[in-house]
Design a protein around this motif. Sequence first.
Motif, PDB file in Angstrom:
ATOM      1  N   TYR A  23      17.495   9.486  22.791  1.00 39.38           N
ATOM      2  CA  TYR A  23      18.750   8.785  23.038  1.00 39.38           C
ATOM      3  C   TYR A  23      19.231   8.175  21.727  1.00 39.38           C
ATOM      4  CZ  TYR A  23      17.963   9.008  28.121  1.00 39.38           C
ATOM      5  OH  TYR A  23      17.765   9.428  29.411  1.00 39.38           O
ATOM      6  N   ILE A  24      20.528   8.285  21.447  1.00 37.41           N
ATOM      7  CA  ILE A  24      21.120   7.696  20.241  1.00 37.41           C
ATOM      8  C   ILE A  24      22.356   6.917  20.649  1.00 37.41           C
ATOM      9  CG2 ILE A  24      22.087   8.121  17.952  1.00 37.41           C
ATOM     10  CD1 ILE A  24      20.539  10.686  17.813  1.00 37.41           C
ATOM     11  N   TRP A  25      22.377   5.630  20.298  1.00 41.20           N
ATOM     12  CA  TRP A  25      23.524   4.771  20.563  1.00 41.20           C
ATOM     13  C   TRP A  25      24.152   4.310  19.249  1.00 41.20           C
ATOM     14  CZ3 TRP A  25      19.160   4.321  23.690  1.00 41.20           C
ATOM     15  CH2 TRP A  25      19.368   4.486  25.074  1.00 41.20           C
ATOM     16  N   GLU A  26      25.456   4.099  19.300  1.00 44.44           N
ATOM     17  CA  GLU A  26      26.156   3.470  18.185  1.00 44.44           C
ATOM     18  C   GLU A  26      26.231   1.967  18.473  1.00 44.44           C
ATOM     19  OE1 GLU A  26      30.117   4.424  15.606  1.00 44.44           O
ATOM     20  OE2 GLU A  26      30.356   4.160  17.752  1.00 44.44           O
ATOM     21  N   SER A  53      24.473  10.655  21.836  1.00 45.70           N
ATOM     22  CA  SER A  53      23.693  11.882  21.917  1.00 45.70           C
ATOM     23  C   SER A  53      22.482  11.693  22.829  1.00 45.70           C
ATOM     24  CB  SER A  53      23.224  12.316  20.525  1.00 45.70           C
ATOM     25  OG  SER A  53      22.487  13.520  20.588  1.00 45.70           O
ATOM     26  N   VAL A  54      22.186  12.728  23.604  1.00 49.18           N
ATOM     27  CA  VAL A  54      20.971  12.802  24.427  1.00 49.18           C
ATOM     28  C   VAL A  54      20.423  14.209  24.279  1.00 49.18           C
ATOM     29  CG1 VAL A  54      19.952  12.616  26.712  1.00 49.18           C
ATOM     30  CG2 VAL A  54      21.814  11.087  26.061  1.00 49.18           C
ATOM     31  N   ARG A  55      19.133  14.323  23.953  1.00 47.74           N
ATOM     32  CA  ARG A  55      18.531  15.643  23.748  1.00 47.74           C
ATOM     33  C   ARG A  55      17.167  15.727  24.437  1.00 47.74           C
ATOM     34  NH1 ARG A  55      22.825  16.642  22.014  1.00 47.74           N
ATOM     35  NH2 ARG A  55      23.433  17.836  20.166  1.00 47.74           N
ATOM     36  N   ASP A  56      16.883  16.868  25.055  1.00 46.59           N
ATOM     37  CA  ASP A  56      15.535  17.172  25.521  1.00 46.59           C
ATOM     38  C   ASP A  56      14.786  17.783  24.350  1.00 46.59           C
ATOM     39  OD1 ASP A  56      15.728  16.324  28.221  1.00 46.59           O
ATOM     40  OD2 ASP A  56      16.922  18.113  28.661  1.00 46.59           O
ATOM     41  N   GLY A 116       5.801  14.102  18.734  1.00 45.73           N
ATOM     42  CA  GLY A 116       5.411  13.838  20.106  1.00 45.73           C
ATOM     43  C   GLY A 116       3.980  14.225  20.418  1.00 45.73           C
ATOM     44  N   ASP A 117       3.614  13.990  21.666  1.00 41.83           N
ATOM     45  CA  ASP A 117       2.280  14.342  22.145  1.00 41.83           C
ATOM     46  C   ASP A 117       2.083  15.849  22.271  1.00 41.83           C
ATOM     47  OD1 ASP A 117       1.257  11.755  22.363  1.00 41.83           O
ATOM     48  OD2 ASP A 117       2.194  11.450  24.317  1.00 41.83           O
ATOM     49  N   ASP A 118       3.156  16.617  22.183  1.00 40.26           N
ATOM     50  CA  ASP A 118       3.041  18.074  22.256  1.00 40.26           C
ATOM     51  C   ASP A 118       2.713  18.696  20.907  1.00 40.26           C
ATOM     52  OD1 ASP A 118       5.389  17.487  21.021  1.00 40.26           O
ATOM     53  OD2 ASP A 118       6.669  18.748  22.269  1.00 40.26           O
ATOM     54  N   ALA A 119       2.326  17.868  19.918  1.00 49.18           N
ATOM     55  CA  ALA A 119       1.913  18.321  18.581  1.00 49.18           C
ATOM     56  C   ALA A 119       3.065  18.924  17.788  1.00 49.18           C
ATOM     57  CB  ALA A 119       0.756  19.310  18.661  1.00 49.18           C
ATOM     58  N   ARG A 120       4.288  18.670  18.192  1.00 48.53           N
ATOM     59  CA  ARG A 120       5.455  19.209  17.481  1.00 48.53           C
ATOM     60  C   ARG A 120       6.171  18.113  16.716  1.00 48.53           C
ATOM     61  NH1 ARG A 120       9.399  20.849  20.992  1.00 48.53           N
ATOM     62  NH2 ARG A 120      10.191  22.530  19.676  1.00 48.53           N
ATOM     63  N   VAL A 121       6.731  18.499  15.573  1.00 49.35           N
ATOM     64  CA  VAL A 121       7.598  17.636  14.770  1.00 49.35           C
ATOM     65  C   VAL A 121       8.930  18.342  14.618  1.00 49.35           C
ATOM     66  CG1 VAL A 121       7.955  16.510  12.549  1.00 49.35           C
ATOM     67  CG2 VAL A 121       5.656  16.622  13.521  1.00 49.35           C
ATOM     68  N   ILE A 122      10.006  17.650  14.953  1.00 53.20           N
ATOM     69  CA  ILE A 122      11.333  18.262  14.909  1.00 53.20           C
ATOM     70  C   ILE A 122      12.228  17.433  13.994  1.00 53.20           C
ATOM     71  CG2 ILE A 122      13.342  18.975  16.254  1.00 53.20           C
ATOM     72  CD1 ILE A 122      11.556  19.313  18.637  1.00 53.20           C
ATOM     73  N   VAL A 123      12.890  18.121  13.080  1.00 54.28           N
ATOM     74  CA  VAL A 123      13.844  17.509  12.159  1.00 54.28           C
ATOM     75  C   VAL A 123      15.250  17.853  12.640  1.00 54.28           C
ATOM     76  CG1 VAL A 123      14.605  17.305   9.770  1.00 54.28           C
ATOM     77  CG2 VAL A 123      12.191  17.736  10.270  1.00 54.28           C
ATOM     78  N   TRP A 124      16.058  16.813  12.864  1.00 54.17           N
ATOM     79  CA  TRP A 124      17.418  16.988  13.353  1.00 54.17           C
ATOM     80  C   TRP A 124      18.413  16.559  12.282  1.00 54.17           C
ATOM     81  CZ3 TRP A 124      17.842  18.807  18.453  1.00 54.17           C
ATOM     82  CH2 TRP A 124      16.693  18.706  19.234  1.00 54.17           C
ATOM     83  N   SER A 125      19.533  17.245  12.219  1.00 54.13           N
ATOM     84  CA  SER A 125      20.649  16.803  11.394  1.00 54.13           C
ATOM     85  C   SER A 125      21.450  15.773  12.189  1.00 54.13           C
ATOM     86  CB  SER A 125      21.538  17.985  11.005  1.00 54.13           C
ATOM     87  OG  SER A 125      22.711  17.522  10.363  1.00 54.13           O
ATOM     88  N   VAL A 126      21.621  14.595  11.616  1.00 56.29           N
ATOM     89  CA  VAL A 126      22.316  13.528  12.342  1.00 56.29           C
ATOM     90  C   VAL A 126      23.753  13.919  12.642  1.00 56.29           C
ATOM     91  CG1 VAL A 126      23.077  11.128  12.195  1.00 56.29           C
ATOM     92  CG2 VAL A 126      20.809  11.752  11.384  1.00 56.29           C
ATOM     93  N   VAL A 127      24.416  14.574  11.716  1.00 50.56           N
ATOM     94  CA  VAL A 127      25.808  14.992  11.944  1.00 50.56           C
ATOM     95  C   VAL A 127      25.886  15.973  13.106  1.00 50.56           C
ATOM     96  CG1 VAL A 127      27.778  16.168  10.906  1.00 50.56           C
ATOM     97  CG2 VAL A 127      26.423  14.582   9.543  1.00 50.56           C
ATOM     98  N   ASP A 128      24.946  16.912  13.177  1.00 51.48           N
ATOM     99  CA  ASP A 128      24.955  17.876  14.288  1.00 51.48           C
ATOM    100  C   ASP A 128      24.694  17.181  15.626  1.00 51.48           C
ATOM    101  OD1 ASP A 128      25.424  19.841  12.452  1.00 51.48           O
ATOM    102  OD2 ASP A 128      23.334  20.523  12.360  1.00 51.48           O
ATOM    103  N   LEU A 129      23.804  16.196  15.623  1.00 43.13           N
ATOM    104  CA  LEU A 129      23.518  15.480  16.867  1.00 43.13           C
ATOM    105  C   LEU A 129      24.744  14.725  17.374  1.00 43.13           C
ATOM    106  CD1 LEU A 129      19.962  13.991  16.206  1.00 43.13           C
ATOM    107  CD2 LEU A 129      20.550  15.771  17.845  1.00 43.13           C
ATOM    108  N   LEU A 130      25.555  14.194  16.459  1.00 45.87           N
ATOM    109  CA  LEU A 130      26.700  13.377  16.861  1.00 45.87           C
ATOM    110  C   LEU A 130      27.933  14.200  17.183  1.00 45.87           C
ATOM    111  CD1 LEU A 130      26.441  10.423  14.306  1.00 45.87           C
ATOM    112  CD2 LEU A 130      25.382  10.658  16.535  1.00 45.87           C
ATOM    113  N   THR A 131      28.011  15.432  16.683  1.00 46.46           N
ATOM    114  CA  THR A 131      29.248  16.206  16.828  1.00 46.46           C
ATOM    115  C   THR A 131      29.106  17.424  17.722  1.00 46.46           C
ATOM    116  OG1 THR A 131      28.708  17.435  14.793  1.00 46.46           O
ATOM    117  CG2 THR A 131      30.084  15.464  14.576  1.00 46.46           C
ATOM    118  N   ASP A 132      27.894  17.944  17.886  1.00 46.49           N
ATOM    119  CA  ASP A 132      27.705  19.179  18.647  1.00 46.49           C
ATOM    120  C   ASP A 132      26.717  18.934  19.779  1.00 46.49           C
ATOM    121  OD1 ASP A 132      27.551  21.716  19.604  1.00 46.49           O
ATOM    122  OD2 ASP A 132      26.813  22.646  17.753  1.00 46.49           O
ATOM    123  N   ASP A 133      27.190  19.136  21.016  1.00 48.66           N
ATOM    124  CA  ASP A 133      26.322  18.908  22.177  1.00 48.66           C
ATOM    125  C   ASP A 133      25.231  19.968  22.303  1.00 48.66           C
ATOM    126  OD1 ASP A 133      27.829  16.709  22.810  1.00 48.66           O
ATOM    127  OD2 ASP A 133      29.119  17.787  24.222  1.00 48.66           O
TER     128      ASP A 133
END
Length: 467
Positions: free
Chosen positions: A120-123, A131-134, A156-173
Amino acid sequence: MDESIFYIPTPSKNSASHATSIHTSHHHITFRASSSPRNGAYLTGFGPGERLFTCSATKALIEVYSWGKEGVDQRIPLPEALTCLTVVPQPVSASDELEKLTKFRLPWLLAGGTASGKIYIWELTSGDLVSVRDAHYQGITTVKFSPCGTFLVTGGDDARVIVWSVVDLLTDDKAKPYFSITDHTLPITDLLLSDSGVVHDLRLYTTSTDCTVRVYDVLSKSLLTTFVLPYGVNCVAKDPANRALYVGLVNGMIRTIPLYTINKTTSVLESIGGMNKIITIDNDVNLANTFTHHHAPITQLDISLDGTSLISGDETGVVYASDIVTKQIIKTFTKCDSAIAYLKVETLPKSIDSGITTVDKKHRMIPPFKRVLRSDEEHNLFVDIPGHHLSDNSSFEQWLDQKQQEEVEFKNLSDVASEVKQVEEKTYNKDLELKLQRLSAVYSELRTKHEQLIKDHANLLDRVDNQ
């Protein structure tokens, strides 16, 4: 200038967080009844106008503490309980004059992870859910923004690391992750991003209970080095000069991992790792690179500005400041009743140190967080633009030109300037040519005389031998 530490424990009966000086006996403030799950708190800074954000793993609630007030200032309900959170400041830093006008401005974004694997990302200035992402298949254990605010990294606990672009998270669902890491085999415990401030040199350090520490180059999406340790790793801290890593292990020890070494053959300082190398860190029998003063698993680590003091907290609530060279304890802080969930070290100028416990009653309150995504196309973004005057339109253009010039200077990695210069053809100098011919003639004459003298000397020695 002084350095201070802030630390907060996990939930307990008498939980409280503290902010105190590292080098002196000065205690800044105590936030009563404050606690959070591991990596579930964030302090924006030390001094008036700063805030502490904490979440609860059992309640869908964020508690906000204002600096100078020991009790809770705001309670903000959420659509789902968070397990970890982080905050990123405004993407543009203000100038001195603008800083006075907006001294208590709010940070830009607050991001949190949940036990269901959602982000979850709030301004903060508007309270909009942007933004909300699974993101993960299991619960999220840690979430971090890059210092420049370009990337958001989750583990996370699933042993994965994910790098997100902040601009993409805010502009593209339907934005996809910028970089997905699946090299680890057990849950992720901590993340660390380099504080160079330049995205082209951004490094990501990941730790896991699978006994590995991995180093990635974010921009090129490549694995640089894998360090294999004898025990599981809970947390990591980096030397400010990139000389070494400090990792907290599950057996209560803190291990130093040097990033440079001296080549015994050439006596040249060389970097360790790179090119996807795997380096095994053996047991330190002589304890030359190991801190052994903790007796419980290490949960949080941080390092002082000059890289001489290491601050560590463990599962029993003990917090120590240790000298990195001698590996001795230099200060013990107030003990907590439960494990240390969050720890931060920051420098304080003397100008604010005397009145650091004061609070301004006119500071801006955070609006309630929305529970549904923002659907309107038009959106007002509150950003502090640097400049000497708010009405000066040219200051923003000058700032853009300055940033463009800095980008060009960084890309020119060599010492050779990329600009082409025209060089005028030099005229022929006859005087220098005559001097050179004269010196050549004199040298030839002197060499001839020298050879003749050697021959005469040899003939003289032959006549002496014959007699």
